[in-house]
Design a protein around this motif. Structure first.
Motif, PDB file in Angstrom:
ATOM      1  N   TYR A 161      17.052  13.221  38.173  1.00  0.00           N
ATOM      2  CA  TYR A 161      17.195  13.770  40.052  1.00  0.00           C
ATOM      3  C   TYR A 161      16.973  12.361  40.924  1.00  0.00           C
ATOM      4  O   TYR A 161      16.411  12.368  42.155  1.00  0.00           O
ATOM      5  CB  TYR A 161      16.091  14.526  39.899  1.00  0.00           C
ATOM      6  N   HIS A 162      17.877  11.684  40.273  1.00  0.00           N
ATOM      7  CA  HIS A 162      17.939  10.248  41.231  1.00  0.00           C
ATOM      8  C   HIS A 162      19.329   9.331  40.893  1.00  0.00           C
ATOM      9  O   HIS A 162      19.668   8.604  40.734  1.00  0.00           O
ATOM     10  CB  HIS A 162      16.701   9.414  41.613  1.00  0.00           C
ATOM     11  N   ILE A 163      19.951  10.425  42.140  1.00  0.00           N
ATOM     12  CA  ILE A 163      21.576   9.568  41.464  1.00  0.00           C
ATOM     13  C   ILE A 163      22.441   9.022  43.135  1.00  0.00           C
ATOM     14  O   ILE A 163      22.445   9.734  43.667  1.00  0.00           O
ATOM     15  CB  ILE A 163      22.042  10.433  40.762  1.00  0.00           C
ATOM     16  N   HIS A 164      22.664   7.634  43.433  1.00  0.00           N
ATOM     17  CA  HIS A 164      24.084   7.378  44.386  1.00  0.00           C
ATOM     18  C   HIS A 164      25.272   7.305  44.072  1.00  0.00           C
ATOM     19  O   HIS A 164      26.104   7.340  42.787  1.00  0.00           O
ATOM     20  CB  HIS A 164      23.663   6.295  45.028  1.00  0.00           C
ATOM     21  N   SER A 165      26.263   7.988  44.705  1.00  0.00           N
ATOM     22  CA  SER A 165      27.052   7.610  44.809  1.00  0.00           C
ATOM     23  C   SER A 165      27.524   7.190  45.930  1.00  0.00           C
ATOM     24  O   SER A 165      27.482   6.511  46.379  1.00  0.00           O
ATOM     25  CB  SER A 165      27.808   9.505  45.205  1.00  0.00           C
ATOM     26  N   ASP A 186      21.975  10.571  47.578  1.00  0.00           N
ATOM     27  CA  ASP A 186      22.658   9.234  48.295  1.00  0.00           C
ATOM     28  C   ASP A 186      21.710   8.962  49.676  1.00  0.00           C
ATOM     29  O   ASP A 186      20.601   9.505  49.981  1.00  0.00           O
ATOM     30  CB  ASP A 186      23.549   9.524  49.022  1.00  0.00           C
ATOM     31  N   HIS A 187      21.406   7.090  50.622  1.00  0.00           N
ATOM     32  CA  HIS A 187      20.873   6.829  51.022  1.00  0.00           C
ATOM     33  C   HIS A 187      21.121   7.071  52.613  1.00  0.00           C
ATOM     34  O   HIS A 187      21.759   7.522  52.939  1.00  0.00           O
ATOM     35  CB  HIS A 187      20.361   5.732  51.426  1.00  0.00           C
ATOM     36  N   LEU A 188      19.519   7.769  53.500  1.00  0.00           N
ATOM     37  CA  LEU A 188      20.336   7.698  54.617  1.00  0.00           C
ATOM     38  C   LEU A 188      18.809   6.930  54.931  1.00  0.00           C
ATOM     39  O   LEU A 188      17.608   7.373  54.771  1.00  0.00           O
ATOM     40  CB  LEU A 188      19.250   9.309  54.949  1.00  0.00           C
ATOM     41  N   ILE A 224      18.844  13.795  49.113  1.00  0.00           N
ATOM     42  CA  ILE A 224      18.982  12.502  49.274  1.00  0.00           C
ATOM     43  C   ILE A 224      17.683  11.845  49.624  1.00  0.00           C
ATOM     44  O   ILE A 224      16.514  12.262  49.513  1.00  0.00           O
ATOM     45  CB  ILE A 224      18.874  14.121  51.493  1.00  0.00           C
ATOM     46  N   GLU A 225      18.181  11.010  49.890  1.00  0.00           N
ATOM     47  CA  GLU A 225      16.329   9.715  49.920  1.00  0.00           C
ATOM     48  C   GLU A 225      16.375   9.321  51.047  1.00  0.00           C
ATOM     49  O   GLU A 225      17.473   8.097  51.556  1.00  0.00           O
ATOM     50  CB  GLU A 225      17.174   8.277  48.711  1.00  0.00           C
ATOM     51  N   ILE A 226      15.302   9.599  51.657  1.00  0.00           N
ATOM     52  CA  ILE A 226      15.840   8.673  53.345  1.00  0.00           C
ATOM     53  C   ILE A 226      14.086   7.831  53.305  1.00  0.00           C
ATOM     54  O   ILE A 226      13.455   7.706  52.126  1.00  0.00           O
ATOM     55  CB  ILE A 226      14.784   9.991  54.181  1.00  0.00           C
ATOM     56  N   SER A 235      17.265   8.219  37.681  1.00  0.00           N
ATOM     57  CA  SER A 235      17.793   6.594  36.866  1.00  0.00           C
ATOM     58  C   SER A 235      18.366   5.753  38.002  1.00  0.00           C
ATOM     59  O   SER A 235      17.578   4.518  37.902  1.00  0.00           O
ATOM     60  CB  SER A 235      19.010   6.891  35.916  1.00  0.00           C
ATOM     61  N   ASP A 236      17.957   6.772  39.499  1.00  0.00           N
ATOM     62  CA  ASP A 236      18.525   5.068  40.569  1.00  0.00           C
ATOM     63  C   ASP A 236      19.675   5.122  39.814  1.00  0.00           C
ATOM     64  O   ASP A 236      20.093   3.922  40.574  1.00  0.00           O
ATOM     65  CB  ASP A 236      17.864   4.648  40.867  1.00  0.00           C
ATOM     66  N   ALA A 237      20.793   6.234  39.548  1.00  0.00           N
ATOM     67  CA  ALA A 237      22.180   5.096  39.003  1.00  0.00           C
ATOM     68  C   ALA A 237      22.629   4.855  40.340  1.00  0.00           C
ATOM     69  O   ALA A 237      22.843   5.808  41.478  1.00  0.00           O
ATOM     70  CB  ALA A 237      22.897   6.255  38.660  1.00  0.00           C
ATOM     71  N   HIS A 238      23.849   3.883  40.367  1.00  0.00           N
ATOM     72  CA  HIS A 238      24.658   3.790  41.124  1.00  0.00           C
ATOM     73  C   HIS A 238      26.772   3.367  40.791  1.00  0.00           C
ATOM     74  O   HIS A 238      26.728   3.259  41.538  1.00  0.00           O
ATOM     75  CB  HIS A 238      24.005   2.255  42.372  1.00  0.00           C
ATOM     76  N   THR A 239      25.807   3.638  39.342  1.00  0.00           N
ATOM     77  CA  THR A 239      27.194   3.798  39.147  1.00  0.00           C
ATOM     78  C   THR A 239      26.939   4.776  37.266  1.00  0.00           C
ATOM     79  O   THR A 239      26.275   5.300  37.320  1.00  0.00           O
ATOM     80  CB  THR A 239      27.529   2.392  38.288  1.00  0.00           C
TER      81      THR A 239
HETATM   82 ZN   LIG Z   1      17.900   5.252  45.572  1.00  0.00          ZN
END
Ligand SMILES: [Zn+2]
Ligand SMILES: [Zn+2]
Length: 268
Positions: free
Chosen positions: A6-10, A39-41, A81-83, A228-232
């Protein structure tokens, strides 16, 4: 076992280059039941080029809705979304959360007084305890302001920045503040996430630390997501076994997922 990252960035985030289709394929190949792309806002942060951090919310939603449909037999995909919360951006960010009708919202404190925590400026001239106190006080302020979110992101990740002397949380010194934060979250029906990225940043722990998760559970908190806060794509669900071990130790039998910001409790 129910597994949801529940925490993934693309690549919709300024700090990730990962293709969102590849993220979904990787999650399926890992056998995950569900994912939330978050994703980050970020907004109104000094020294950050807005282009790097704001995201095209229309395209983002359109893409996730398409993927949701394509892969619906294989995995549940949530529009998250991650605000990056700050007191002065509350009205703007919450108006966007309302407008785009997200499944899941993480509120994260990435900055203090418009300054990103990662660049070391906040830490300059302060002791570790002073920085941590300021950080938790800021979170408390934001918790009292924000209402449109589901979990608080990486609650004690302040230790990640500023170098060696800023590592580690002195729980005794911060106990009152942390307890107040957790009580407020519970009172407002909000959760915490267990963010496993601390293992990637050489902290050998999840965010927040075990004692804080324990306290949240002891105080009656029920809403916990794992991210995981994955960025890849390689980072998806990384170190999840450690998060599940913690839940087992605390006798927590459920994790939470969200549909249009409504919690669904999943037996693990
Ligand atoms: Zn994050
Ligand atoms: Zn974050």
């Amino acid at each position: 076992m129910f597994r949801a990252d529940y925490h993934i960035h693309s690549s919709f985030s300024g700090d990730s280059n990962e293709n969102i289709d590849d993220i979904v394929r990787q999650a399926i190949s890992l056998g995950l039941n569900e994912i939330a792309i978050t994703d980050h806002l970020e907004y109104d942060m000094l020294g950050l080029d807005p282009k790097e951090w704001t995201l095209d919310l229309d395209k983002y939603k359109e893409k996730i809705m398409k993927l949701k449909e394509i892969y619906k037999e294989k995995i549940t995909i949530r529009h998250g979304i991650e605000i990056g919360v700050q007191p002065q951006t509350r009205d703007y960010l919450e108006s966007l959360v309302e407008k785009y009708d997200f499944d899941f919202v993480i509120a994260s404190n990435h900055g203090i007084n418009k300054i990103d925590l990662s660049n070391g400026i906040i830490q300059k001239g302060k002791t570790r305890d002073e920085v941590q106190k300021l950080y938790f006080q800021t979170i408390l302020k934001n918790i009292n302001l924000y209402t449109k979110y589901n979990v608080w992101g990486h609650l004690d990740f302040i230790t990640r920045y500023g170098g060696k002397e800023f590592l580690g949380i002195d729980l005794k010194k911060n106990l009152d503040l942390i307890t107040e934060i957790l009580e407020k979250l519970i009172e407002k029906g909000k959760g915490i996430e267990i963010n496993t990225s601390g293992y990637r940043y050489n902290e050998n722990r999840v965010y927040p630390c075990f004692e804080i998760i324990k306290k949240y559970v002891e105080l009656g908190g029920k809403i916990i997501t794992i991210g995981s806060d994955a960025h890849t794509k390689e980072q998806i669900a990384m170190d999840f076994s450690k998060a599940y071990e913690i839940l087992k130790k605390l006798k927590v039998e459920y994790i939470t997922t969200f549909d249009k910001m409504k919690p669904i409790f999943r037996k693990i």
